[in-house]
Design an enzyme around this catalytic site. Structure first.
Site, PDB file in Angstrom:
ATOM      1  CB  SER A 194       0.577  -0.282   4.143  1.00 50.36           C
ATOM      2  OG  SER A 194       0.181  -0.467   2.818  1.00 50.36           O
ATOM      3  CG  ASP A 400      -1.113  -8.082   2.713  1.00 53.46           C
ATOM      4  OD1 ASP A 400      -1.936  -7.704   1.857  1.00 53.46           O
ATOM      5  OD2 ASP A 400      -0.187  -7.364   3.133  1.00 53.46           O
ATOM      6  CG  HIS A 469      -2.157  -4.697   4.266  1.00 52.59           C
ATOM      7  ND1 HIS A 469      -0.944  -4.898   3.635  1.00 52.59           N
ATOM      8  CD2 HIS A 469      -2.298  -3.352   4.372  1.00 52.59           C
ATOM      9  CE1 HIS A 469      -0.383  -3.729   3.371  1.00 52.59           C
ATOM     10  NE2 HIS A 469      -1.183  -2.778   3.811  1.00 52.59           N
TER      11      HIS A 469
END
Length: 505
Positions: A194, A400, A469
């Site tokens: 991320s 995601d 994710h």
């Protein structure tokens, strides 16, 4: 974890770390029942030792580990970063360290340790913590770091306003860590997800600039569902193709679908993808301007919350009810049911891991890099890092919605490294995960062809099907194979050779 848009920022954890809480580092104590240790024992290392048999709620020995606060400089009253280090018994790991970073900004790397790739797993909605047969410390020495200052248990006021400052903090911490444990001249690998797509390239660039392999002998990096470019590239432009791909699962009505397609056409998003998401790319991409009329990503999100109130931007296959997360953040929003407590906010847990006892810990803390002024990594430091590492991996899950896989590919196709822009050929090779015998129902993991991959000029792209994710949490076997590739234990993620450790065969 990645926090973006006004909606998610409003829902994110709001408790920030109280910097006035004193350091509660424990004095020297035994490492547990083991007869020998991997890390040499001295006054410096034993003060950080964690008894692997004493973690609350954990009914097994997690093994040798070390945790506590480490200053970012030699100055008096220096801010300190919290770390947790797990040495590996794997002989191949003797001269290496792998660093794990979560994102945010301001989200704790203890999430990665406790719910993704550490030796203990306590997943959303599960009864108790369990042993993780896919723990990355089976392969390599694992260092989990809460950073920048202001994140998790760290002490001091957050002062970093750009990635260069955050990288400087990290290098100061890491130098002190290496000196404390005597880990000089080790090969360094960095992985994270991320917002770590910003952290890691800037930290890597700073390590290369230091020209000091005694402390910063960086080999390779892996960016998982990373932030690489502007939100319009990684969220807005690919939002409608994402809806088309997942169609029936998202269950949006015909009038809404017609509206977002018309707006994608009017905003030139459709033609943008047709023009620039090609192999090879035609040339540098113009950066589209953001506007309220073209805010498709947020409008799709609002529509999904009407259909599925438990819609999880981190894994779109989730439905109601919201599962209790022992770290307090089981998806799109914070949730702590009455009577529950966040694990790392418990004083008995804090004492066991040498954290500041009485601290208020939050999975994601506000006030960390709120005004990050550094350029996006795909358009600044990442190309140079790719050129200087032996290997760079960018990997992304197709389920995601917080950062979209097509958006990451767009960012790559707008990036120039080793004298060429983007990939010259479309990713199409099968990403293969070895078949294996699962050790427990609590840690089942997939096998076989689980996505596609492509490598050019030192950069490997891996797209993992049906994965959200936090890839190590959702597809642990797939990420175990990718770590083997990062470390050089296997030559390719297309090969069908068994895993290199006995733990998962």
């Amino acid at each position: 974890m990645w926090r973006t848009s006004a909606f998610l920022l409003a829902l994110a954890a709001t408790s920030s770390f109280a910097a006035s809480i004193p350091n509660a580092r424990r004095s020297a104590k035994p490492v547990g029942k083991r007869q020998s240790t991997i890390v040499p024992q001295n006054d410096n290392t034993t003060s950080y030792a964690v008894d692997g048999t004493s973690l609350p709620e954990v009914d097994f020995d997690v093994g040798e580990s070390y945790a506590g606060l480490m200053p970012i400089s030699d100055e008096e009253d220096s801010p300190e970063l919290f770390f947790w280090f797990f040495p590996s018994e794997n002989p191949a790991a003797e001269n290496e360290i792998t660093i794990w970073l979560n994102g945010g900004p301001g989200c704790s790397s203890l999430e990665g340790l406790f719910q993704e790739n550490g030796p203990v797993l306590w997943q959303w909605g599960t009864f108790k913590p369990v042993r993780n047969p896919w723990s990355w410390h089976n392969l390599t020495n694992m260092l989990y770091v809460e950073q920048p200052v202001g994140t998790g248990f760290t002490t001091g006021e957050p002062t970093a306003t750009n990635e260069e400052m955050a990288a400087d903090q990290f290098l100061g911490f890491f130098k002190n860590f290496v000196d404390t444990f005597g880990f000089h001249e080790r090969s360094i690998y960095i992985a994270g997800e991320s917002y770590a797509g910003k952290y890691i390239p800037y930290i890597s660039n700073a390590m290369f600039d230091a020209e000091d392999t005694t402390y910063y002998n960086l080999e390779s990096i892996m960016l998982i569902d990373p932030s690489l470019s502007e939100d319009i590239i990684q969220e807005e432009i690919p939002a409608v193709p994402f809806v088309d791909y997942w169609g029936p699962l998202l269950n949006l009505n015909e009038s809404f679908l017609e509206d977002i397609h018309d707006r994608a056409d009017a905003c030139n998003f459709t033609s943008f993808i047709e023009t620039y998401l090609v192999f090879p790319p035609p040339g540098p991409m113009p950066m589209p301007e953001e506007s309220e009329e073209c805010g498709l990503w947020g409008d799709i999100l609002d529509a999904e919350f009407l259909i599925n109130p438990c819609f999880n931007v981190y894994r779109i296959t989730d439905t109601c009810p919201v599962l209790w997360d022992v770290l307090g953040f089981p998806g799109s929003f914070e949730y702590t049911p009455p009577g529950a407590s966040v694990y790392f906010n418990r004083s008995d847990v804090q004492e066991a891991i040498n954290a500041p006892v009485g601290a208020t810990w939050a999975l994601c803390s506000d006030g960390v890099l709120d005004q990050d002024t550094s350029p996006e990594t795909a358009l600044s430091v990442l190309p140079g890092v790719i050129e200087q590492t032996n290997k760079t991996i960018i990997t992304h899950g197709t389920a995601d919605y917080i950062l979209l896989a097509q958006g990451s590919l767009l960012a790559i196709q707008n990036m120039t490294w080793e004298g060429e822009q983007g990939f010259q050929s479309e990713p199409a090779d099968p990403f293969f995960v070895p078949y294996h015998e699962d050790q427990s129902v609590a840690s089942l993991a997939g096998a076989g062809v689980m996505g596609t991959t492509h490598t050019e000029r030192g950069l490997t792209w891996i797209e993992v099907n049906m994965a959200g994710h936090m890839l190590p949490q959702f597809v642990p076997s797939a990420m175990y194979r990718q770590l083997e590739f990062l470390l050089g234990r296997v030559e390719s993620v297309t090969e069908d050779t068994p895993f290199t450790t006995l733990q998962t065969q």
